[in-house]
Design a protein around this motif. Structure first.
Motif, PDB file in Angstrom:
ATOM      1  N   LEU A 105      -9.352 -14.395  -0.815  1.00  0.00           N
ATOM      2  CA  LEU A 105      -9.074 -14.411  -2.253  1.00  0.00           C
ATOM      3  C   LEU A 105      -8.885 -13.013  -2.819  1.00  0.00           C
ATOM      4  O   LEU A 105      -8.056 -12.806  -3.712  1.00  0.00           O
ATOM      5  N   SER A 106      -9.641 -12.038  -2.323  1.00  0.00           N
ATOM      6  CA  SER A 106      -9.521 -10.679  -2.859  1.00  0.00           C
ATOM      7  C   SER A 106      -8.093 -10.180  -2.803  1.00  0.00           C
ATOM      8  O   SER A 106      -7.587  -9.578  -3.766  1.00  0.00           O
ATOM      9  N   GLN A 107      -7.414 -10.427  -1.677  1.00  0.00           N
ATOM     10  CA  GLN A 107      -6.035  -9.963  -1.541  1.00  0.00           C
ATOM     11  C   GLN A 107      -5.104 -10.689  -2.501  1.00  0.00           C
ATOM     12  O   GLN A 107      -4.162 -10.101  -3.043  1.00  0.00           O
ATOM     13  N   TRP A 108      -5.356 -11.960  -2.748  1.00  0.00           N
ATOM     14  CA  TRP A 108      -4.559 -12.685  -3.733  1.00  0.00           C
ATOM     15  C   TRP A 108      -4.730 -12.075  -5.122  1.00  0.00           C
ATOM     16  O   TRP A 108      -3.765 -11.956  -5.886  1.00  0.00           O
ATOM     17  N   LEU A 109      -5.957 -11.678  -5.450  1.00  0.00           N
ATOM     18  CA  LEU A 109      -6.242 -11.168  -6.792  1.00  0.00           C
ATOM     19  C   LEU A 109      -5.708  -9.757  -7.000  1.00  0.00           C
ATOM     20  O   LEU A 109      -5.619  -9.302  -8.141  1.00  0.00           O
ATOM     21  N   PHE A 110      -5.374  -9.055  -5.928  1.00  0.00           N
ATOM     22  CA  PHE A 110      -4.810  -7.717  -6.073  1.00  0.00           C
ATOM     23  C   PHE A 110      -3.335  -7.749  -6.485  1.00  0.00           C
ATOM     24  O   PHE A 110      -2.792  -6.727  -6.905  1.00  0.00           O
ATOM     25  N   TYR A 111      -2.673  -8.897  -6.319  1.00  0.00           N
ATOM     26  CA  TYR A 111      -1.246  -9.021  -6.627  1.00  0.00           C
ATOM     27  C   TYR A 111      -0.413  -8.008  -5.838  1.00  0.00           C
ATOM     28  O   TYR A 111       0.618  -7.538  -6.314  1.00  0.00           O
ATOM     29  N   GLU A 112      -0.862  -7.661  -4.656  1.00  0.00           N
ATOM     30  CA  GLU A 112      -0.206  -6.613  -3.883  1.00  0.00           C
ATOM     31  C   GLU A 112       0.454  -7.144  -2.615  1.00  0.00           C
ATOM     32  O   GLU A 112       1.574  -6.760  -2.285  1.00  0.00           O
ATOM     33  N   GLU A 113      -0.219  -8.043  -1.901  1.00  0.00           N
ATOM     34  CA  GLU A 113       0.320  -8.555  -0.652  1.00  0.00           C
ATOM     35  C   GLU A 113       1.357  -9.651  -0.915  1.00  0.00           C
ATOM     36  O   GLU A 113       1.241 -10.424  -1.866  1.00  0.00           O
ATOM     37  N   PRO A 151       8.941  -9.939   1.455  1.00  0.00           N
ATOM     38  CA  PRO A 151       8.077  -8.975   2.139  1.00  0.00           C
ATOM     39  C   PRO A 151       8.452  -7.524   1.886  1.00  0.00           C
ATOM     40  O   PRO A 151       7.616  -6.632   2.039  1.00  0.00           O
ATOM     41  N   ASN A 152       9.715  -7.258   1.518  1.00  0.00           N
ATOM     42  CA  ASN A 152      10.123  -5.866   1.315  1.00  0.00           C
ATOM     43  C   ASN A 152       9.687  -5.316  -0.038  1.00  0.00           C
ATOM     44  O   ASN A 152       9.840  -4.123  -0.307  1.00  0.00           O
ATOM     45  N   VAL A 153       9.129  -6.158  -0.903  1.00  0.00           N
ATOM     46  CA  VAL A 153       8.538  -5.679  -2.157  1.00  0.00           C
ATOM     47  C   VAL A 153       7.065  -5.452  -1.887  1.00  0.00           C
ATOM     48  O   VAL A 153       6.283  -6.401  -1.776  1.00  0.00           O
ATOM     49  N   ASP A 154       6.690  -4.186  -1.773  1.00  0.00           N
ATOM     50  CA  ASP A 154       5.333  -3.869  -1.338  1.00  0.00           C
ATOM     51  C   ASP A 154       4.678  -2.870  -2.282  1.00  0.00           C
ATOM     52  O   ASP A 154       5.040  -2.787  -3.458  1.00  0.00           O
ATOM     53  N   ALA A 155       3.734  -2.094  -1.761  1.00  0.00           N
ATOM     54  CA  ALA A 155       2.974  -1.163  -2.593  1.00  0.00           C
ATOM     55  C   ALA A 155       3.753   0.091  -2.943  1.00  0.00           C
ATOM     56  O   ALA A 155       3.239   0.941  -3.686  1.00  0.00           O
ATOM     57  N   THR A 156       4.952   0.255  -2.427  1.00  0.00           N
ATOM     58  CA  THR A 156       5.760   1.419  -2.776  1.00  0.00           C
ATOM     59  C   THR A 156       5.987   1.454  -4.287  1.00  0.00           C
ATOM     60  O   THR A 156       6.479   0.496  -4.881  1.00  0.00           O
ATOM     61  N   THR A 158       5.254   8.127  -3.559  1.00  0.00           N
ATOM     62  CA  THR A 158       5.680   6.729  -3.654  1.00  0.00           C
ATOM     63  C   THR A 158       4.576   5.757  -3.271  1.00  0.00           C
ATOM     64  O   THR A 158       4.726   4.551  -3.457  1.00  0.00           O
ATOM     65  N   GLN A 159       3.466   6.271  -2.732  1.00  0.00           N
ATOM     66  CA  GLN A 159       2.338   5.431  -2.348  1.00  0.00           C
ATOM     67  C   GLN A 159       1.107   5.843  -3.154  1.00  0.00           C
ATOM     68  O   GLN A 159       0.396   6.774  -2.787  1.00  0.00           O
ATOM     69  N   PRO A 160       0.839   5.184  -4.267  1.00  0.00           N
ATOM     70  CA  PRO A 160      -0.262   5.599  -5.153  1.00  0.00           C
ATOM     71  C   PRO A 160      -1.614   5.550  -4.447  1.00  0.00           C
ATOM     72  O   PRO A 160      -1.896   4.646  -3.664  1.00  0.00           O
ATOM     73  N   SER A 161      -2.437   6.517  -4.740  1.00  0.00           N
ATOM     74  CA  SER A 161      -3.787   6.571  -4.195  1.00  0.00           C
ATOM     75  C   SER A 161      -4.731   5.735  -5.058  1.00  0.00           C
ATOM     76  O   SER A 161      -4.773   5.897  -6.275  1.00  0.00           O
ATOM     77  N   TRP A 162      -5.449   4.850  -4.420  1.00  0.00           N
ATOM     78  CA  TRP A 162      -6.508   4.051  -5.019  1.00  0.00           C
ATOM     79  C   TRP A 162      -6.132   3.516  -6.400  1.00  0.00           C
ATOM     80  O   TRP A 162      -5.295   2.637  -6.529  1.00  0.00           O
ATOM     81  N   THR A 163      -6.705   4.079  -7.484  1.00  0.00           N
ATOM     82  CA  THR A 163      -6.528   3.517  -8.824  1.00  0.00           C
ATOM     83  C   THR A 163      -5.235   3.948  -9.507  1.00  0.00           C
ATOM     84  O   THR A 163      -4.913   3.424 -10.570  1.00  0.00           O
ATOM     85  N   LEU A 164      -4.503   4.878  -8.923  1.00  0.00           N
ATOM     86  CA  LEU A 164      -3.353   5.453  -9.622  1.00  0.00           C
ATOM     87  C   LEU A 164      -2.175   4.486  -9.734  1.00  0.00           C
ATOM     88  O   LEU A 164      -1.227   4.759 -10.464  1.00  0.00           O
ATOM     89  N   TRP A 165      -2.249   3.369  -9.037  1.00  0.00           N
ATOM     90  CA  TRP A 165      -1.150   2.408  -9.103  1.00  0.00           C
ATOM     91  C   TRP A 165      -0.901   1.927 -10.537  1.00  0.00           C
ATOM     92  O   TRP A 165       0.250   1.636 -10.913  1.00  0.00           O
TER      93      TRP A 165
END
Length: 373
Positions: A222-230, A152-157, A109-116
């Motif tokens: 900015l990097s974190q914004w561009l990841f669309y993850e946080e 906040p509960n929508v995360d990298a899972t 449920t937690q993709p490694s690096w590029t596998l997301w």
């Protein structure tokens, strides 16, 4: 074969060229990441690449996706082309981390690096037929992308935060294909010189701005914004205007993606074939870069004007190598598995000459016409 039929099955090089350019940006972005700690120039290039390269990839993937109810064979391919490789490479990453780092956390449920992005592609394909039923599907995806950052509960899972964040780009790619916008306006064949000059000017201006304002951009994370993850809470706290920042970044990504596509060559070149095998490059390049990133050899390299071009050349070499025939021959069982034993009807896994790359690229020798064939 009639002339009309030949036109429908002729491969259009621009899409392979675009995929090849996008996958090179993926490799380059990952290769220079360690350089950004010591070089503002590398950081500026990193900002520029991440501002649009995955949205551009999502656009291409959406362009070659179908919104009609999936057949049994298409449902099987979703498993064999995306889900099974995801499981295989998650296992390989777990093993790699255990051997190198002495620890591993096997968790699908937690993709490694590029596998997301594999999970994102699977979810994109699953929800597209439902999105296509709605009125104004692009508006709905935009609302989803902006709104989801407030939770906040929508995360990298299961890469859900990134998937929903990038969903509008995938949907836009499908919409352009579904309504044949590019074909009707002849945008796949001709490019005015003024358009190319404007596109180049936009990309250069974006790069210059990233360099001039690199300090403030780093301060705003900015990097974190561009990841669309946080989620927005982790980025700026409970601010009502946070969704507007994402909207502005999405608009920027769209402008840069259009400019990028406007500069893509329309002809057939020796490197065009790389675009047919982006999955090989995408899944394998992280293993090639892993020793460089983790060993620290990419830290403290000076002068930047020498090392940054060398790392860029290394990225080109990695991209070409991983798309080469010998590499494909060795890793095809992992990247293009055919697990007939997994299915009640093993015949569904057999090739019918029309197999697609998950990003939409039709395999050589197979007919390649409009995205919906």
């Amino acid at each position: 074969m009639s002339t009309a039929a030949a036109g429908r099955t002729r491969r259009i090089p621009i899409w392979d060229n675009a995929r090849a350019a996008c996958i090179l940006l993926v490799v380059l972005g990952h290769a220079i990441q360690r350089l950004t700690y010591d070089s503002d120039i590398a950081q500026s290039l990193y900002f520029l690449i991440y501002a649009f390269h995955m949205p551009a990839f999502a656009l291409i993937s959406g362009y070659f996706s179908r919104s009609d109810p999936p057949s049994r064979r298409r449902m099987t391919r979703l498993l064999t082309d995306i889900v099974v490789p995801y499981v295989i490479f998650e296992g390989l990453w777990t093993l790699t981390k255990f051997l190198v780092e002495g620890q591993a956390n096997p968790n699908l449920t937690q993709p490694s690096w590029t596998l997301w992005f594999l999970l994102a592609l699977a979810i994109f394909r699953l929800v597209l037929p439902y999105l296509a039923l709605l009125r104004m599907p692009l508006l709905w995806t935009l609302v989803i992308s902006i709104t989801v950052g407030y939770f906040p509960n929508v995360d990298a899972t299961l890469s859900l935060s990134r998937t929903l964040g990038l969903l509008p780009f995938f949907a836009l790619g499908w919409w352009l294909s579904h309504h044949r916008i590019l074909e009707r306006h002849g945008l796949l064949q001709r490019r005015r010189l003024s358009l190319r000059l404007a596109a180049a000017a936009i990309l250069v201006a974006a790069g210059v701005c990233a360099w001039v304002f690199v300090g403030p951009l780093k301060e705003m994370n900015l990097s974190q914004w561009l990841f669309y993850e946080e989620n927005y809470v982790d980025l700026v706290g409970w601010q009502w205007w946070a969704g507007g920042v994402r909207l502005l970044l999405m608009a920027l990504a769209l402008v840069l993606s259009v400019s990028f596509f406007a500069l893509i060559p329309r002809g057939q070149y020796r490197w065009t074939s790389i675009g047919r095998y982006t999955m090989y490059v995408y899944l394998l390049h992280s293993f090639v870069l892993y020793p460089f990133r983790e060993s620290g050899v990419l830290r403290g390299l000076d002068p930047t004007w020498l090392w940054l071009p060398l790392v860029a050349l290394l990225s080109v070499a990695i991209t070409v190598l991983l798309a080469s025939r010998p590499v494909r021959r060795v890793f095809r069982p992992l990247i293009e598995p055919r697990p007939g034993w997994l299915f009640a009807d093993p015949d569904l896994t057999r090739s019918d000459g029309r197999r697609n790359d998950p990003t939409g690229s039709r395999r050589p020798g197979a007919p390649s016409g409009t995205p919906r064939t």
